[in-house]
Design a protein around this motif. Structure first.
Motif, PDB file in Angstrom:
ATOM      1  N   TRP A  90     -10.287 -22.840   1.410  1.00  0.00           N
ATOM      2  CA  TRP A  90      -8.827 -23.361   1.563  1.00  0.00           C
ATOM      3  C   TRP A  90      -8.779 -24.285   2.641  1.00  0.00           C
ATOM      4  CZ3 TRP A  90      -5.805 -23.779  -2.436  1.00  0.00           C
ATOM      5  CH2 TRP A  90      -5.873 -22.631  -3.398  1.00  0.00           C
ATOM      6  N   ALA A  91      -9.790 -24.123   3.752  1.00  0.00           N
ATOM      7  CA  ALA A  91      -9.415 -24.845   4.916  1.00  0.00           C
ATOM      8  C   ALA A  91     -10.796 -25.756   5.108  1.00  0.00           C
ATOM      9  CB  ALA A  91      -9.482 -24.043   6.329  1.00  0.00           C
ATOM     10  N   THR A  92     -11.352 -25.749   3.801  1.00  0.00           N
ATOM     11  CA  THR A  92     -12.797 -26.589   4.111  1.00  0.00           C
ATOM     12  C   THR A  92     -12.853 -27.741   2.943  1.00  0.00           C
ATOM     13  OG1 THR A  92     -13.866 -24.769   2.929  1.00  0.00           O
ATOM     14  CG2 THR A  92     -14.042 -25.079   5.219  1.00  0.00           C
ATOM     15  N   THR A  93     -12.861 -27.187   1.813  1.00  0.00           N
ATOM     16  CA  THR A  93     -13.331 -28.233   0.676  1.00  0.00           C
ATOM     17  C   THR A  93     -11.961 -28.483  -0.525  1.00  0.00           C
ATOM     18  OG1 THR A  93     -14.619 -26.729  -0.460  1.00  0.00           O
ATOM     19  CG2 THR A  93     -15.814 -27.999   0.992  1.00  0.00           C
ATOM     20  N   PHE A  94     -11.308 -27.390  -0.324  1.00  0.00           N
ATOM     21  CA  PHE A  94     -10.133 -27.486  -1.563  1.00  0.00           C
ATOM     22  C   PHE A  94      -9.234 -28.385  -1.282  1.00  0.00           C
ATOM     23  CE2 PHE A  94     -10.508 -22.747  -3.309  1.00  0.00           C
ATOM     24  CZ  PHE A  94     -11.824 -23.074  -3.725  1.00  0.00           C
ATOM     25  N   SER A  95      -8.544 -29.150  -2.074  1.00  0.00           N
ATOM     26  CA  SER A  95      -7.726 -29.970  -2.300  1.00  0.00           C
ATOM     27  C   SER A  95      -6.291 -29.500  -2.185  1.00  0.00           C
ATOM     28  CB  SER A  95      -7.581 -30.780  -3.422  1.00  0.00           C
ATOM     29  OG  SER A  95      -7.309 -30.241  -4.635  1.00  0.00           O
ATOM     30  N   TRP A  96      -5.949 -27.924  -2.194  1.00  0.00           N
ATOM     31  CA  TRP A  96      -4.762 -27.577  -2.650  1.00  0.00           C
ATOM     32  C   TRP A  96      -3.850 -28.021  -3.825  1.00  0.00           C
ATOM     33  CZ3 TRP A  96      -2.344 -23.948   1.294  1.00  0.00           C
ATOM     34  CH2 TRP A  96      -3.332 -23.471   2.122  1.00  0.00           C
TER      35      TRP A  96
END
Length: 314
Positions: A90-96
């Protein structure tokens, strides 16, 4: 007929074992739904029958020290879960937005799996909320929805961890829930510490707003799926269930907000002392029409308390 039913159960059990993600099959409580279901059924029986009967002729226990330790340990545990969710995507690779389930063995996917399992396991620890109520003879706090929430959450998460342990956008609600638990258990820890800390709890009236914000964020985030034409999330059923969960609890807490803060119809508890440990699914006390409203269950109605299908008039 019985033989056929048993055969169907065994067939379904074998199907689950074949579909269980190999990355989690050796985690505790993940081998079979039978064990976790048995634990949760035992919890329900203890909450509604066995526990109250054991305490019927006994004095309520004073568990302040135990509750202080428990609540602040839960603060640390949930803070760690939030951090791990962030670091595992969630703070690295995710786009949300459209974040898909990761079926690989990448370090990030395995970290997400460990975090998801830890969140799932924390729901069993939270059953102690109810144990404290029983041992302190606060049975009025153990409402139908209190028990439903505490038993239904781990039961549903078993399926999520079993089938989609690195759940992509489906894990957002767990991260938000853990973040809210950090705040709420911190409140309960201070409350359990005694009257001398009451002056530091001036922000308790904002707790229901924080809970409502949680469900709004979850519902909005998961609703993106319905407006993204190119989001091929591998298990849409999870999306629908998370959306229903967010909306259902938003309505529940909204009703509490209206009754307590707008209409002022919430009646004070028969026990005038501040509640020293509450369920994480409960709104916090407030003052309405000059009456102190205790830290009661979110599932109490304005003119009574729902206690397993029956309305107990105050």
């Amino acid at each position: 007929m019985l033989q056929e039913a048993l055969s169907n159960i065994l067939t379904f059990h074998d199907y689950l074992k074949s579909r269980t993600d190999v990355r989690v099959k050796d985690y505790p409580l993940m081998g079979s739904p039978a064990l976790m279901t048995s634990i949760l059924l035992a919890y329900v029986l203890f909450a509604v029958s066995v526990g109250p009967r054991l305490m019927a002729n006994r004095k309520p226990l004073r568990l302040n020290t135990a509750m202080i330790v428990y609540n602040f340990c839960m603060v640390l545990l949930n803070a760690f879960i939030v951090y791990e969710f962030m670091m595992s995507g969630w703070a690295t690779t995710f786009s949300w937005r459209c974040d898909l389930i990761d079926y690989s063995n990448s370090p990030e996917a395995l970290r997400m799996i460990r975090t998801g399992w830890l969140f799932y396991f924390s729901k069993y620890i939270e059953l102690l909320d109810t144990v404290f109520f029983v041992l302190r003879k606060k049975q009025s706090q153990i409402t139908f929805l209190h028990v439903f929430h505490h038993s239904f959450m781990p039961w549903t998460w078993w399926w999520g961890i079993t089938l989609t342990p690195a759940g992509g956008m489906g894990s957002f609600h767990a991260m938000v829930n853990a973040a809210v638990h950090v705040i709420m258990y911190f409140y309960y820890g201070l409350s359990a510490a005694g009257p001398r800390f009451q002056k530091y709890l001036w922000w308790k009236k904002y707790m229901t707003a924080i809970q409502l914000t949680q469900f709004v964020l979850v519902s909005i985030h998961i609703s993106q799926y319905y407006f993204m034409k190119d989001c091929n999330y591998q298990l849409p059923l999870w999306i629908h269930l998370i959306w229903i969960y967010g909306v259902f609890f938003f309505l529940l807490f909204s009703n509490f907000w209206v009754q307590a803060y707008i209409k002022g119809k919430r009646l004070p508890s028969t026990d005038d002392r501040p509640k020293q440990n509450g369920s994480t699914s409960e709104p916090i006390s407030a003052t309405a029409n000059g009456k102190h409203l205790e830290n009661g269950s979110a599932h109490h109605h304005a003119n009574g308390k729902i206690l397993f299908g029956k309305v107990k008039e105050i």
